[in-house]
Design an enzyme around this catalytic site. Sequence first.
Site, PDB file in Angstrom:
ATOM      1  CG  HIS A 183       7.905  -4.305   2.032  1.00 25.44           C
ATOM      2  ND1 HIS A 183       7.449  -3.228   1.321  1.00 25.44           N
ATOM      3  CD2 HIS A 183       6.803  -5.045   2.333  1.00 25.44           C
ATOM      4  CE1 HIS A 183       6.119  -3.318   1.177  1.00 25.44           C
ATOM      5  NE2 HIS A 183       5.718  -4.405   1.798  1.00 25.44           N
TER       6      HIS A 183
ATOM      7  CD  GLU B 153      -1.485  -4.637   6.980  1.00 23.45           C
ATOM      8  OE1 GLU B 153      -1.620  -3.406   7.104  1.00 23.45           O
ATOM      9  OE2 GLU B 153      -0.651  -5.155   6.210  1.00 23.45           O
TER      10      GLU B 153
ATOM     11  CG  HIS C  72       2.345  -8.362   4.544  1.00 21.40           C
ATOM     12  ND1 HIS C  72       3.427  -7.605   4.134  1.00 21.40           N
ATOM     13  CD2 HIS C  72       1.316  -7.487   4.700  1.00 21.40           C
ATOM     14  CE1 HIS C  72       3.054  -6.338   4.029  1.00 21.40           C
ATOM     15  NE2 HIS C  72       1.778  -6.247   4.368  1.00 21.40           N
TER      16      HIS C  72
ATOM     17  CG  HIS D 258       3.845  -1.779   5.096  1.00 21.47           C
ATOM     18  ND1 HIS D 258       3.089  -1.499   6.212  1.00 21.47           N
ATOM     19  CD2 HIS D 258       3.109  -2.640   4.347  1.00 21.47           C
ATOM     20  CE1 HIS D 258       1.935  -2.153   6.124  1.00 21.47           C
ATOM     21  NE2 HIS D 258       1.928  -2.849   5.006  1.00 21.47           N
TER      22      HIS D 258
ATOM     23  NE  ARG E 262      -3.561   3.374  -1.123  1.00 24.53           N
ATOM     24  CZ  ARG E 262      -4.367   2.719  -1.933  1.00 24.53           C
ATOM     25  NH1 ARG E 262      -5.014   3.366  -2.887  1.00 24.53           N
ATOM     26  NH2 ARG E 262      -4.534   1.416  -1.815  1.00 24.53           N
TER      27      ARG E 262
ATOM     28  NE  ARG F  93      -5.884  -2.235 -25.314  1.00 22.12           N
ATOM     29  CZ  ARG F  93      -6.237  -2.708 -26.510  1.00 22.12           C
ATOM     30  NH1 ARG F  93      -7.500  -2.882 -26.807  1.00 22.12           N
ATOM     31  NH2 ARG F  93      -5.320  -2.978 -27.396  1.00 22.12           N
TER      32      ARG F  93
ATOM     33  CG  ASN G 136       3.031   2.171   2.488  1.00 26.82           C
ATOM     34  OD1 ASN G 136       2.304   1.200   2.267  1.00 26.82           O
ATOM     35  ND2 ASN G 136       3.266   3.104   1.585  1.00 26.82           N
TER      36      ASN G 136
ATOM     37  CE  LYS H 259      -6.246   0.491   1.705  1.00 30.37           C
ATOM     38  NZ  LYS H 259      -5.422  -0.662   1.483  1.00 30.37           N
TER      39      LYS H 259
ATOM     40  CE  LYS I 180      -0.869   1.310  -2.606  1.00 29.50           C
ATOM     41  NZ  LYS I 180       0.125   1.414  -1.517  1.00 29.50           N
TER      42      LYS I 180
ATOM     43  CD  GLU J 211       1.629   4.727  -1.291  1.00 29.51           C
ATOM     44  OE1 GLU J 211       0.840   3.774  -1.322  1.00 29.51           O
ATOM     45  OE2 GLU J 211       2.820   4.616  -0.998  1.00 29.51           O
TER      46      GLU J 211
HETATM   47  N1  GLY Z   1      -1.802  -1.505   1.825  1.00 27.44           N
HETATM   48  C1  GLY Z   1      -1.470  -0.163   1.649  1.00 27.44           C
HETATM   49  C2  GLY Z   1      -2.341   0.590   0.709  1.00 27.44           C
HETATM   50  O1  GLY Z   1      -3.330   0.061   0.266  1.00 27.44           O
HETATM   51  O2  GLY Z   1      -2.037   1.693   0.361  1.00 27.44           O
END
Ligand code: GLY
Length: 373
Positions: A255, A188, A269, A251, A244, A124, A248, A230, A146, A240
């Site tokens: 994607h 990035e 990517h 993105h 946040r 957990r 993206n 970041k 993430k 997000e």
């Molecule tokens: N890679 C996008 C984020 O971490 O929100």
Amino acid sequence: MTQIDRVHVPLGERAYDVVIGQGLLAQAGALIGPLLQRKQTAILTETRVGALHLAALEQGLAAEGIAAQSHALPPGEATKGWQGLTEAVEWLLDAKVERRDIVVALGGGVIGDLAGFAAAILRRGVRFVQVPTSLLAQVDSSVGGKTGINTRHGKNLVGAFHQPSLVLADIDLLDSLPVRDFLAGYGEVVKYGLLGDAAFFDWLERNGPAMARGDKGARHYAVRRSVEMKAGIVARDETEQGERALLNLGHTFCHALEAATGYSDRLLHGEGVAIGCALAYELSARMGLCAQETPGRVRAHLRAMGMTTDLADIPGDLPGAEALIGLMGQDKKVQDGRLRFILARDIGAAFVCDDVPSETLLAVLNDALAARG
Ligand code: GLY
């Protein structure tokens, strides 16, 4: 002694530091040791990265009397799935990792996301430390919590927010990156300038080529500035709900392109992010949101860096514009069935847009596909 910076990610009881500098693997024991309840740890890595960097990490830990067990998964995006997750979790249980122990993720985005998710669900939730070995992982995926895996429905559709307890971004590790991987990660880095810091984009226009040639000072600055941005965004919007989403940028296009190319090495990517950023600026200009010359400036920098810039840079066949838009529909950013784009009013001025006219989107994609010849 080379410079070491600490960027703090202020998230209350989940706060942590991103340590940026050279020679950090040798100091891993001193840096990770204070987090440990007992002097042992379990390292998840992949075979290519392990062959290059695992011994140095183990030595750095041993220098402080910390024992380490390790397990290497196969390299590549395919590892970041149910099977790789099962392998990682079962190995951590075999290694008798306890609730108060620390899992160390040594690798790029695939290993960081997978090991972070394994740590999130093991017993957990156990703590983990990210030791990112790619530029993409140092500036983006290792920071912000993430974690997750891909499924047959798409990328990163199963996962958890699980913040690391520490991130060690060792600039020296970037020396071993193939040029293609370095440039993909640079996609990035550019994204940060484009989404929120025009002065950083100016700096990248001047210093990006030196960075690509291996200038450590330039690499250190670019990683630090990206991580600062970041960290600020994640601290303001950890899960997000709003800001946040700016991370993206590029993105939604990316994607769809990754799905269209089968998540293969036809398109990495970060390469998709670079092309996606160029398309997002094109779409913004067509919608009258930014100046007509701005997309040209973005593309000129990507081209000057030798990066993938246009759909023409993707080898092999691509589906038509409508099929690409269909692939965007599986994206996590879809809300109430509406596609969500990050668009821009200028370099460094991105915002979330939920009402892109479908005929404009179709025209941008049709023109970009036509330019493939
Ligand atoms: N890679 C996008 C984020 O971490 O929100």
